[in-house]
Design an enzyme around this catalytic site. Structure first.
Site, PDB file in Angstrom:
ATOM      1  N   ASN A   9       0.838  -1.197   0.000  1.00  0.00           N
ATOM      2  CA  ASN A   9       0.000   0.000   0.000  1.00  0.00           C
ATOM      3  C   ASN A   9       0.883   1.261   0.000  1.00  0.00           C
ATOM      4  O   ASN A   9       1.516   1.594   1.010  1.00  0.00           O
ATOM      5  CB  ASN A   9      -0.882  -0.086   1.258  1.00  0.00           C
ATOM      6  CG  ASN A   9      -1.843   1.060   1.376  1.00  0.00           C
ATOM      7  OD1 ASN A   9      -1.626   2.125   0.812  1.00  0.00           O
ATOM      8  ND2 ASN A   9      -2.901   0.841   2.134  1.00  0.00           N
ATOM      9  N   LYS A  12       0.386   3.839   2.782  1.00  0.00           N
ATOM     10  CA  LYS A  12       1.009   3.534   4.079  1.00  0.00           C
ATOM     11  C   LYS A  12       2.480   3.943   4.083  1.00  0.00           C
ATOM     12  O   LYS A  12       2.983   4.479   5.059  1.00  0.00           O
ATOM     13  CB  LYS A  12       0.905   2.033   4.379  1.00  0.00           C
ATOM     14  CG  LYS A  12      -0.319   1.704   5.197  1.00  0.00           C
ATOM     15  CD  LYS A  12      -0.295   0.287   5.717  1.00  0.00           C
ATOM     16  CE  LYS A  12      -1.666  -0.068   6.224  1.00  0.00           C
ATOM     17  NZ  LYS A  12      -1.827  -1.479   6.518  1.00  0.00           N
ATOM     18  N   ASP A  64      -0.963  -4.053  11.574  1.00  0.00           N
ATOM     19  CA  ASP A  64      -2.269  -4.675  11.383  1.00  0.00           C
ATOM     20  C   ASP A  64      -3.257  -3.898  12.233  1.00  0.00           C
ATOM     21  O   ASP A  64      -2.932  -3.492  13.348  1.00  0.00           O
ATOM     22  CB  ASP A  64      -2.244  -6.143  11.811  1.00  0.00           C
ATOM     23  CG  ASP A  64      -3.435  -6.898  11.239  1.00  0.00           C
ATOM     24  OD1 ASP A  64      -3.632  -6.855  10.013  1.00  0.00           O
ATOM     25  OD2 ASP A  64      -4.183  -7.509  12.013  1.00  0.00           O
ATOM     26  N   SER A  65      -4.446  -3.653  11.696  1.00  0.00           N
ATOM     27  CA  SER A  65      -5.387  -2.800  12.430  1.00  0.00           C
ATOM     28  C   SER A  65      -6.820  -3.199  12.153  1.00  0.00           C
ATOM     29  O   SER A  65      -7.101  -3.981  11.235  1.00  0.00           O
ATOM     30  CB  SER A  65      -5.167  -1.337  12.043  1.00  0.00           C
ATOM     31  OG  SER A  65      -5.304  -1.179  10.653  1.00  0.00           O
ATOM     32  N   GLY A 146     -12.463   2.755   4.857  1.00  0.00           N
ATOM     33  CA  GLY A 146     -12.999   1.747   5.786  1.00  0.00           C
ATOM     34  C   GLY A 146     -14.186   2.257   6.590  1.00  0.00           C
ATOM     35  O   GLY A 146     -15.167   2.769   6.038  1.00  0.00           O
ATOM     36  N   ASP A 148     -14.343   4.768   8.572  1.00  0.00           N
ATOM     37  CA  ASP A 148     -14.248   6.190   8.944  1.00  0.00           C
ATOM     38  C   ASP A 148     -15.593   6.924   8.927  1.00  0.00           C
ATOM     39  O   ASP A 148     -15.834   7.755   9.799  1.00  0.00           O
ATOM     40  CB  ASP A 148     -13.247   6.921   8.031  1.00  0.00           C
ATOM     41  CG  ASP A 148     -11.811   6.673   8.451  1.00  0.00           C
ATOM     42  OD1 ASP A 148     -11.593   6.108   9.540  1.00  0.00           O
ATOM     43  OD2 ASP A 148     -10.901   7.035   7.684  1.00  0.00           O
ATOM     44  N   ARG A 174      -3.381   4.507  14.446  1.00  0.00           N
ATOM     45  CA  ARG A 174      -2.164   4.291  13.660  1.00  0.00           C
ATOM     46  C   ARG A 174      -1.101   5.327  14.047  1.00  0.00           C
ATOM     47  O   ARG A 174       0.074   4.998  14.213  1.00  0.00           O
ATOM     48  CB  ARG A 174      -2.491   4.388  12.169  1.00  0.00           C
ATOM     49  CG  ARG A 174      -1.434   3.780  11.267  1.00  0.00           C
ATOM     50  CD  ARG A 174      -1.926   3.604   9.844  1.00  0.00           C
ATOM     51  NE  ARG A 174      -2.950   2.588   9.737  1.00  0.00           N
ATOM     52  CZ  ARG A 174      -4.260   2.847   9.630  1.00  0.00           C
ATOM     53  NH1 ARG A 174      -4.712   4.071   9.554  1.00  0.00           N
ATOM     54  NH2 ARG A 174      -5.129   1.858   9.556  1.00  0.00           N
TER      55      ARG A 174
HETATM   56  P1  IMP Z   1      -5.292  -2.758   7.677  1.00  0.00           P
HETATM   57  O1  IMP Z   1      -4.670  -3.492   8.810  1.00  0.00           O
HETATM   58  O2  IMP Z   1      -4.756  -1.356   7.558  1.00  0.00           O
HETATM   59  O3  IMP Z   1      -5.282  -3.522   6.396  1.00  0.00           O
HETATM   60  O4  IMP Z   1      -6.829  -2.554   8.054  1.00  0.00           O
HETATM   61  C1  IMP Z   1      -7.759  -3.638   8.154  1.00  0.00           C
HETATM   62  C2  IMP Z   1      -9.172  -3.109   8.090  1.00  0.00           C
HETATM   63  O5  IMP Z   1      -9.494  -2.433   9.301  1.00  0.00           O
HETATM   64  C3  IMP Z   1      -9.413  -2.088   6.986  1.00  0.00           C
HETATM   65  O6  IMP Z   1      -9.759  -2.727   5.793  1.00  0.00           O
HETATM   66  C4  IMP Z   1     -10.579  -1.294   7.541  1.00  0.00           C
HETATM   67  O7  IMP Z   1     -11.780  -1.959   7.327  1.00  0.00           O
HETATM   68  C5  IMP Z   1     -10.292  -1.293   9.038  1.00  0.00           C
HETATM   69  N1  IMP Z   1      -9.506  -0.096   9.425  1.00  0.00           N
HETATM   70  C6  IMP Z   1      -8.239  -0.089   9.902  1.00  0.00           C
HETATM   71  N2  IMP Z   1      -7.833   1.170  10.158  1.00  0.00           N
HETATM   72  C7  IMP Z   1      -8.859   1.965   9.820  1.00  0.00           C
HETATM   73  C8  IMP Z   1      -9.037   3.377   9.837  1.00  0.00           C
HETATM   74  O8  IMP Z   1      -8.156   4.172  10.196  1.00  0.00           O
HETATM   75  N3  IMP Z   1     -10.230   3.816   9.416  1.00  0.00           N
HETATM   76  C9  IMP Z   1     -11.243   3.002   8.999  1.00  0.00           C
HETATM   77  N4  IMP Z   1     -11.132   1.688   8.941  1.00  0.00           N
HETATM   78  C10 IMP Z   1      -9.942   1.160   9.353  1.00  0.00           C
END
Ligand code: IMP
Length: 190
Positions: A9, A12, A64-65, A146, A148, A174
């Site tokens: 990404n 990122k 990871d989030s 996502g 938000d 994050r």
């Molecule tokens: P990733 O770990 O950044 O790939 O996030 C995994 C999923 O968590 C994303 O596809 C979103 O659905 C959700 N997500 C993570 N961080 C955010 C954010 O800052 N805003 C909104 N959704 C988030």
């Protein structure tokens, strides 16, 4: 100094480069790894280990989030990206979340971000950041990604999607995890 980031990404890479200006951030896609840990920290470690073995003697990082909703027992959690099924569909995820919270008064939720690091000497660490808030009754705002448009951080009356990137990046899960990672890297690099 080079820091290898387990991602495909570009957004990122840009965001992390701004927070860690002394580093040359190099993206390395941990292709094919199965993110099957039960928590964010475990999945971040799976990703960082997948790339660190190729970059011995350098820093490697992965994150990871996701979103955790109190009334849903922490769901969607590690399944945030694919809450409504495969392939990832943000609109469907948000619609399912609202459906599952229909008539629920307790709207408390938090985003969590785990950042896993492997230091040049091979030592592993995980830094975590959280942002607490609540889930709105309907989506608002065009910014962000996502969940938000549904997430109202504590102390605000607008969603992350309405507040915009500048405000989000000062209080987000994050940003907080990255700040902690910055301290870890700074402390180890002295
Ligand atoms: P990733 O770990 O950044 O790939 O996030 C995994 C999923 O968590 C994303 O596809 C979103 O659905 C959700 N997500 C993570 N961080 C955010 C954010 O800052 N805003 C909104 N959704 C988030």
């Amino acid at each position: 100094m080079k820091l290898y980031l387990a991602t495909h990404n570009a957004h990122k890479v840009e965001e992390i480069a701004k927070i860690l200006p002394g580093f040359e951030i190099v993206a390395d896609d941990p292709e094919g790894v199965e993110e099957n840990a039960p928590d964010f920290a475990g999945n971040a470690l799976i990703k960082v280990r997948a790339i660190a073995s190729c970059h011995k003697g350098a820093w490697s990082m992965a994150d990871d989030s996701g979103l955790e909703v109190a009334a849903l027992g922490g769901a969607p959690g590690v399944h945030s990206a694919r809450y409504a099924g495969e392939p990832t569909d943000t609109k469907a995820n948000n619609a399912l979340l609202l459906k599952n919270l229909e008539g629920v008064a307790d709207r408390r939720a938090n985003f969590t971000c785990a950042i896993a690091l492997v230091a040049p000497d091979g030592k592993e660490s995980v830094c975590t950041g959280k942002c607490f808030g609540k889930i709105a009754l309907a989506p608002s705002g065009a910014g962000g990604f996502g969940y938000d448009p549904l997430f109202i951080p504590d102390g605000e009356t607008k969603t992350f999607a309405e507040l915009g990137e500048k405000i989000k990046n000062t209080i987000s899960h994050r940003a907080r995890a990255l700040e902690s990672a910055k301290q870890t890297i700074g402390g180890c690099s002295k």
